[in-house]
Design an enzyme around this catalytic site. Structure first.
Site, short mmCIF file in Angstrom:
data_model
loop_
_atom_site.label_atom_id
_atom_site.label_comp_id
_atom_site.label_asym_id
_atom_site.label_seq_id
_atom_site.Cartn_x
_atom_site.Cartn_y
_atom_site.Cartn_z
N HIS A 1 2.59 -10.95 -0.65
CA HIS A 1 1.15 -10.74 -0.88
C HIS A 1 0.79 -11.04 -2.32
CE1 HIS A 1 3.36 -6.95 -1.35
NE2 HIS A 1 2.50 -6.66 -2.31
N ASP B 1 -7.28 -3.75 -1.13
CA ASP B 1 -6.11 -2.88 -1.35
C ASP B 1 -6.56 -1.43 -1.22
OD1 ASP B 1 -4.04 -1.27 -2.77
OD2 ASP B 1 -3.21 -3.25 -3.24
N HIS C 1 -1.82 -10.21 -5.24
CA HIS C 1 -2.86 -9.29 -5.70
C HIS C 1 -3.92 -10.10 -6.46
CE1 HIS C 1 -0.54 -5.41 -5.25
NE2 HIS C 1 0.48 -6.25 -5.31
P1 AMP Z 1 3.40 -4.27 -4.08
O1 AMP Z 1 3.87 -3.19 -5.02
O2 AMP Z 1 3.12 -5.57 -4.80
O3 AMP Z 1 4.32 -4.44 -2.89
O4 AMP Z 1 1.99 -3.77 -3.59
C1 AMP Z 1 1.72 -3.29 -2.30
C2 AMP Z 1 0.26 -3.01 -2.28
O5 AMP Z 1 -0.15 -2.82 -0.93
C3 AMP Z 1 -0.17 -1.75 -3.04
O6 AMP Z 1 -1.14 -2.12 -4.03
C4 AMP Z 1 -0.75 -0.85 -1.97
O7 AMP Z 1 -1.84 -0.09 -2.42
C5 AMP Z 1 -1.16 -1.86 -0.92
N1 AMP Z 1 -1.22 -1.34 0.45
C6 AMP Z 1 -0.26 -0.64 1.10
N2 AMP Z 1 -0.65 -0.37 2.37
C7 AMP Z 1 -1.89 -0.92 2.51
C8 AMP Z 1 -2.82 -0.96 3.59
N3 AMP Z 1 -2.58 -0.39 4.77
N4 AMP Z 1 -4.00 -1.62 3.38
C9 AMP Z 1 -4.26 -2.17 2.18
N5 AMP Z 1 -3.42 -2.16 1.13
C10 AMP Z 1 -2.25 -1.53 1.29
#
Ligand code: AMP
Length: 141
Positions: A101, A31, A103
């Site tokens: 996704h 992340d 986490h």
């Molecule tokens: P969510 O709030 O569960 O949708 O989390 C989205 C997650 O994606 C967040 O923790 C972001 O930091 C992560 N994220 C967004 N863009 C990227 C990226 N290009 N590469 C890796 N992680 C990302």
């Protein structure tokens, strides 16, 4: 509906990612805004916006790979003492990227991450009422 998300771009190899695992169904990578050092995301290769769009077999694979990664995190230089799984399904749940996704969040003492607050238990009849409603919904699927 716009199928574009940054995660679809990562799956396609058009956006950068620090990958830790990949197979025919899923990809796992770091992340970019980690809650704690070593925070990983496991995503399906298919562009499902939310759980309702995801084949449950692939959904199960997310957990299977997450479980494997939890072990790897403990054995790696991350040296965590525990791991939290978290999945936001829908805006109200805090979902920001509309490609499912999981986490995988390593935990160490004092890292500051955690669910806030623990409400008191509702009366058993209230729990039973909602349990019956959810069982009913399961029966209609
Ligand atoms: P969510 O709030 O569960 O949708 O989390 C989205 C997650 O994606 C967040 O923790 C972001 O930091 C992560 N994220 C967004 N863009 C990227 C990226 N290009 N590469 C890796 N992680 C990302």
């Amino acid at each position: 509906m716009n199928p574009y998300t940054i995660f679809a771009e990562i799956v396609a190899g058009r956006a950068p990612a620090s990958k830790v695992y990949e197979d025919e169904d899923v990809v796992a990578f770091m992340d970019i805004r980690p809650m704690t050092p070593g925070h990983l995301l496991v995503i399906p290769k298919v562009a499902a916006r939310e759980l309702a769009e995801l084949d449950p077999v692939v959904g199960g694979k997310l957990f299977q790979v997450g479980q494997m990664l939890a072990g790897a995190l403990r054995d790696s230089e991350v040296q965590c003492d525990g791991v939290n799984f978290f999945l936001a399904d829908g805006v109200m749940a805090g979902q920001e990227v509309f490609h499912v996704h999981l986490h995988v969040i390593p935990r160490t003492p004092g890292d500051g991450f955690g669910l806030r607050g623990r409400p008191t238990s509702p009366p058993r009849p209230d729990l039973d009422y909602l349990a019956a409603s959810i069982r009913g919904a399961l029966g209609r699927r």
